[in-house]
Motif scaffolding. Structure first.
Motif, PDB file in Angstrom:
ATOM      1  N   LEU A  60       0.725  -1.457   0.289  1.00 45.17           N
ATOM      2  CA  LEU A  60       0.213  -0.201   0.180  1.00 45.17           C
ATOM      3  C   LEU A  60       0.904   1.117   0.370  1.00 45.17           C
ATOM      4  O   LEU A  60       1.798   1.966   0.795  1.00 45.17           O
ATOM      5  N   ALA A  61       1.177   2.219  -1.080  1.00 46.95           N
ATOM      6  CA  ALA A  61       1.455   3.250  -1.718  1.00 46.95           C
ATOM      7  C   ALA A  61       0.423   4.462  -0.680  1.00 46.95           C
ATOM      8  O   ALA A  61       0.744   5.654  -0.111  1.00 46.95           O
ATOM      9  N   GLY A  62      -0.677   4.279  -0.998  1.00 42.72           N
ATOM     10  CA  GLY A  62      -1.540   5.292   0.096  1.00 42.72           C
ATOM     11  C   GLY A  62      -2.971   4.968  -0.154  1.00 42.72           C
ATOM     12  O   GLY A  62      -3.613   3.884  -0.979  1.00 42.72           O
ATOM     13  N   THR A  63      -4.143   5.548   0.367  1.00 45.39           N
ATOM     14  CA  THR A  63      -5.912   5.095   0.297  1.00 45.39           C
ATOM     15  C   THR A  63      -6.217   6.584   0.891  1.00 45.39           C
ATOM     16  O   THR A  63      -5.510   8.045   0.813  1.00 45.39           O
ATOM     17  N   ASP A  64      -7.886   6.402   0.484  1.00 43.04           N
ATOM     18  CA  ASP A  64      -8.953   7.497   0.842  1.00 43.04           C
ATOM     19  C   ASP A  64      -8.935   7.470   1.982  1.00 43.04           C
ATOM     20  O   ASP A  64      -9.055   6.717   2.505  1.00 43.04           O
ATOM     21  N   THR A  65     -10.129   8.214   1.682  1.00 45.97           N
ATOM     22  CA  THR A  65     -10.012   9.326   3.636  1.00 45.97           C
ATOM     23  C   THR A  65     -11.196   7.759   4.299  1.00 45.97           C
ATOM     24  O   THR A  65     -12.029   7.853   5.283  1.00 45.97           O
ATOM     25  N   THR A  66     -11.699   7.192   3.426  1.00 45.24           N
ATOM     26  CA  THR A  66     -13.188   6.596   3.476  1.00 45.24           C
ATOM     27  C   THR A  66     -12.351   4.927   3.625  1.00 45.24           C
ATOM     28  O   THR A  66     -13.033   3.818   4.455  1.00 45.24           O
ATOM     29  N   SER A  67     -10.561   4.870   4.479  1.00 44.49           N
ATOM     30  CA  SER A  67     -10.053   3.313   4.291  1.00 44.49           C
ATOM     31  C   SER A  67     -10.004   3.996   6.049  1.00 44.49           C
ATOM     32  O   SER A  67      -8.944   4.353   6.426  1.00 44.49           O
ATOM     33  N   LEU A  68     -10.933   3.266   6.787  1.00 43.84           N
ATOM     34  CA  LEU A  68     -10.505   3.146   8.110  1.00 43.84           C
ATOM     35  C   LEU A  68     -10.416   1.923   9.136  1.00 43.84           C
ATOM     36  O   LEU A  68     -10.407   1.915   9.893  1.00 43.84           O
ATOM     37  N   TYR A  69     -10.258   0.310   8.210  1.00 38.81           N
ATOM     38  CA  TYR A  69     -10.098  -0.194   8.903  1.00 38.81           C
ATOM     39  C   TYR A  69      -9.230  -1.208   8.204  1.00 38.81           C
ATOM     40  O   TYR A  69      -9.496  -1.499   6.978  1.00 38.81           O
ATOM     41  N   LEU A  74      -5.340   3.719   8.749  1.00 40.18           N
ATOM     42  CA  LEU A  74      -5.385   5.035   9.470  1.00 40.18           C
ATOM     43  C   LEU A  74      -4.490   5.482   9.351  1.00 40.18           C
ATOM     44  O   LEU A  74      -4.294   6.920   9.222  1.00 40.18           O
ATOM     45  N   LYS A  75      -3.041   5.157   9.094  1.00 46.82           N
ATOM     46  CA  LYS A  75      -1.686   5.198   9.594  1.00 46.82           C
ATOM     47  C   LYS A  75      -1.057   5.206   7.773  1.00 46.82           C
ATOM     48  O   LYS A  75       0.228   6.224   7.857  1.00 46.82           O
ATOM     49  N   THR A  76      -1.978   5.433   6.873  1.00 43.42           N
ATOM     50  CA  THR A  76      -1.676   5.359   5.349  1.00 43.42           C
ATOM     51  C   THR A  76      -1.690   6.235   4.716  1.00 43.42           C
ATOM     52  O   THR A  76      -2.624   7.114   5.347  1.00 43.42           O
ATOM     53  N   PRO A  77      -0.417   6.838   3.471  1.00 44.40           N
ATOM     54  CA  PRO A  77      -1.135   8.573   3.560  1.00 44.40           C
ATOM     55  C   PRO A  77      -2.570   8.687   2.650  1.00 44.40           C
ATOM     56  O   PRO A  77      -2.749   7.487   2.314  1.00 44.40           O
ATOM     57  N   LYS A  78      -2.968   9.449   2.784  1.00 44.77           N
ATOM     58  CA  LYS A  78      -4.295   9.649   2.596  1.00 44.77           C
ATOM     59  C   LYS A  78      -4.254  10.592   0.891  1.00 44.77           C
ATOM     60  O   LYS A  78      -3.662  11.419   0.730  1.00 44.77           O
ATOM     61  N   VAL A  79      -4.563   9.464   0.793  1.00 46.98           N
ATOM     62  CA  VAL A  79      -5.142  10.883  -1.491  1.00 46.98           C
ATOM     63  C   VAL A  79      -6.636  12.026  -1.266  1.00 46.98           C
ATOM     64  O   VAL A  79      -6.927  12.595  -2.357  1.00 46.98           O
ATOM     65  N   GLY A  80      -7.172  11.734  -0.236  1.00 45.31           N
ATOM     66  CA  GLY A  80      -8.750  12.969  -0.022  1.00 45.31           C
ATOM     67  C   GLY A  80      -9.814  11.812  -0.584  1.00 45.31           C
ATOM     68  O   GLY A  80      -9.360  10.288  -0.185  1.00 45.31           O
ATOM     69  N   TYR A  81     -10.822  12.107  -0.711  1.00 45.32           N
ATOM     70  CA  TYR A  81     -11.862  11.241  -0.846  1.00 45.32           C
ATOM     71  C   TYR A  81     -12.182  11.115  -2.023  1.00 45.32           C
ATOM     72  O   TYR A  81     -12.164  11.854  -2.795  1.00 45.32           O
ATOM     73  N   MET A  82     -12.502   9.288  -2.044  1.00 46.02           N
ATOM     74  CA  MET A  82     -12.649   8.765  -2.886  1.00 46.02           C
ATOM     75  C   MET A  82     -13.488   9.213  -3.636  1.00 46.02           C
ATOM     76  O   MET A  82     -12.649   9.301  -5.185  1.00 46.02           O
ATOM     77  N   ARG A  83     -14.594  10.055  -3.844  1.00 50.24           N
ATOM     78  CA  ARG A  83     -15.868  11.333  -4.800  1.00 50.24           C
ATOM     79  C   ARG A  83     -14.512  12.523  -5.486  1.00 50.24           C
ATOM     80  O   ARG A  83     -15.136  13.121  -5.918  1.00 50.24           O
ATOM     81  N   LEU A  85     -10.910  13.579  -6.572  1.00 50.39           N
ATOM     82  CA  LEU A  85      -9.807  12.759  -5.990  1.00 50.39           C
ATOM     83  C   LEU A  85      -8.305  14.153  -7.204  1.00 50.39           C
ATOM     84  O   LEU A  85      -9.109  14.973  -7.874  1.00 50.39           O
ATOM     85  N   SER A  86      -7.551  14.002  -6.520  1.00 44.12           N
ATOM     86  CA  SER A  86      -6.971  15.064  -8.024  1.00 44.12           C
ATOM     87  C   SER A  86      -5.776  14.093  -8.159  1.00 44.12           C
ATOM     88  O   SER A  86      -4.908  13.639  -8.100  1.00 44.12           O
ATOM     89  N   ALA A  87      -4.937  14.340  -9.636  1.00 44.04           N
ATOM     90  CA  ALA A  87      -4.232  13.463 -10.211  1.00 44.04           C
ATOM     91  C   ALA A  87      -2.788  14.077  -9.447  1.00 44.04           C
ATOM     92  O   ALA A  87      -2.456  12.897  -9.638  1.00 44.04           O
ATOM     93  N   GLU A  88      -3.010  15.053  -9.281  1.00 49.02           N
ATOM     94  CA  GLU A  88      -1.951  15.001  -8.593  1.00 49.02           C
ATOM     95  C   GLU A  88      -1.347  14.342  -7.232  1.00 49.02           C
ATOM     96  O   GLU A  88       0.224  13.683  -6.627  1.00 49.02           O
ATOM     97  N   GLY A  89      -2.260  13.938  -6.554  1.00 52.42           N
ATOM     98  CA  GLY A  89      -2.328  14.287  -5.800  1.00 52.42           C
ATOM     99  C   GLY A  89      -2.161  12.330  -5.587  1.00 52.42           C
ATOM    100  O   GLY A  89      -1.000  11.273  -5.078  1.00 52.42           O
ATOM    101  N   LEU A  90      -2.359  11.837  -6.289  1.00 52.76           N
ATOM    102  CA  LEU A  90      -2.654  10.159  -6.709  1.00 52.76           C
ATOM    103  C   LEU A  90      -1.593   9.802  -7.857  1.00 52.76           C
ATOM    104  O   LEU A  90      -0.758   8.932  -7.109  1.00 52.76           O
ATOM    105  N   LEU A  91      -0.592  10.313  -8.221  1.00 47.03           N
ATOM    106  CA  LEU A  91       0.945  10.855  -8.870  1.00 47.03           C
ATOM    107  C   LEU A  91       1.745  10.760  -7.667  1.00 47.03           C
ATOM    108  O   LEU A  91       2.722  10.452  -7.984  1.00 47.03           O
ATOM    109  N   SER A  92       2.026  11.686  -6.861  1.00 45.95           N
ATOM    110  CA  SER A  92       2.147  11.499  -6.134  1.00 45.95           C
ATOM    111  C   SER A  92       2.946  10.722  -5.349  1.00 45.95           C
ATOM    112  O   SER A  92       4.456  10.855  -5.010  1.00 45.95           O
ATOM    113  N   LEU A  93       2.077   9.694  -4.992  1.00 45.25           N
ATOM    114  CA  LEU A  93       2.555   8.290  -4.525  1.00 45.25           C
ATOM    115  C   LEU A  93       3.408   7.344  -5.277  1.00 45.25           C
ATOM    116  O   LEU A  93       3.494   6.110  -4.622  1.00 45.25           O
ATOM    117  N   ARG A  94       3.330   7.839  -6.472  1.00 43.59           N
ATOM    118  CA  ARG A  94       4.347   6.829  -7.638  1.00 43.59           C
ATOM    119  C   ARG A  94       3.376   5.355  -7.351  1.00 43.59           C
ATOM    120  O   ARG A  94       4.466   4.593  -7.268  1.00 43.59           O
TER     121      ARG A  94
END
Length: 294
Positions: A60-69, A74-83, A85-94
């Motif tokens: 896991l390089a990252g998850t969205d804010t609905t990933s609570l379990y 909860l400790k994974t890098p977050k890319v925002g709410y799944m609906r 999203l931004s391309a920059e935020g997603l691509l920043s996690l490579r």
């Protein structure tokens, strides 16, 4: 040295991904790509749960804010709410792959991520058991763990069959109503919603008929629906100021559920996420609903 240099540089790695898509990778690049652990970004709590259920959380390089379990999510890098999203935020996690449902978006953002050479896999969200199966299979493919995914699906299918058999033995189908109460103006769930599907799977009848999606909670709607039991989320109860404040809403006083204080509140992603915990949720809602409306 050449392989390490290309794989370590993000821009060159995207170049390799583009070559891979075209079937033009040199032999050394194929070997490097196969050896390197994948980086996954998951969008949707249920998909993230599957990653952990497969023991693939190290990818896991990252998850969205609905990933609570589970809690580790909860400790994974977050890319925002799944609906939203931004391309920059997603691509920043490579990421090598982004796994989501068709509810994720905006679509243009996912197109941009795909154009950057990232694998984007979208699971059709139709609030069915097939949806859960598709999520398991998608994560298994992206994590390159097909055997583990098959074993997990075998176990989940057995749990689902047991839950469905338990529900089908019941003689009654209580009238249930789901209230989305996360905001100051609550709404009720009609057809075509995850809540409607859960109510049916749990052996109930959705008291709200004749419309799709969500509508405002009104006194007229409550009087006509006459639900025996209210289903909502723990987040909604918190947003309304607690259980006592929730029942103080005047619309609810018009219902049979109010007279019994028949209420089931579960954590939202567990209840409506349609993930590995769905069989347990169906059994719990079914059992508690029968007990509350006996």
């Amino acid at each position: 040295m050449t392989a390490t240099f290309f794989a370590a540089d993000p821009s060159r790695r995207r170049w390799l991904q583009a070559l891979a898509a075209a079937g033009s990778l040199p032999a050394w690049a194929h070997a490097q790509t196969a050896a390197r652990p994948r980086r996954l970004v998951t969008l949707g709590g249920a998909i993230t749960e599957v990653v952990y259920a497969l023991g693939a959380e190290s990818l896991l390089a990252g998850t969205d804010t609905t990933s609570l379990y589970p809690d580790a999510a909860l400790k994974t890098p977050k890319v925002g709410y799944m609906r939203q999203l931004s391309a920059e935020g997603l691509l920043s996690l490579r990421p090598d792959a982004v796994i989501a449902t068709t509810e994720a978006g905006p679509p243009v953002v996912l197109d941009q991520v795909r154009s950057a050479g990232v694998q984007v896999e979208l699971v059709v969200a139709d609030h069915s058991w097939d949806e859960v199966q598709r999520k398991v299979a998608a994560v298994g493919r992206a994590a390159r763990r097909p055997a583990e995914a098959a074993a997990l699906q075998f176990r989940l299918d057995a749990e689902w069959a047991a839950a469905r058999a338990e529900v089908q033995r019941a003689a009654r189908r209580p009238r249930m109503l789901f209230i989305l109460a996360h905001a100051a103006s609550p709404q009720v769930a009609g057809q075509g919603t995850a809540a409607d599907a859960l109510i049916r799977f749990a052996g109930g009848t959705n008291a709200m008929q004749g419309f799709d999606g969500y509508r405002p909670l009104t006194a007229e709607a409550m009087a006509g629906a006459a639900p025996e039991l209210i289903l909502t989320s723990t987040q909604g109860i918190d947003a309304q100021g607690g259980t006592d404040r929730f029942w103080q809403r005047p619309e609810l006083a018009l219902t049979p559920a109010y007279r019994r204080r028949a209420l089931i509140a579960l954590e939202a992603s567990r209840m409506l996420g349609f993930g590995p915990r769905l069989p347990g949720v169906v059994r719990e809602v079914h059992g508690r609903a029968l007990a509350a409306t006996a």
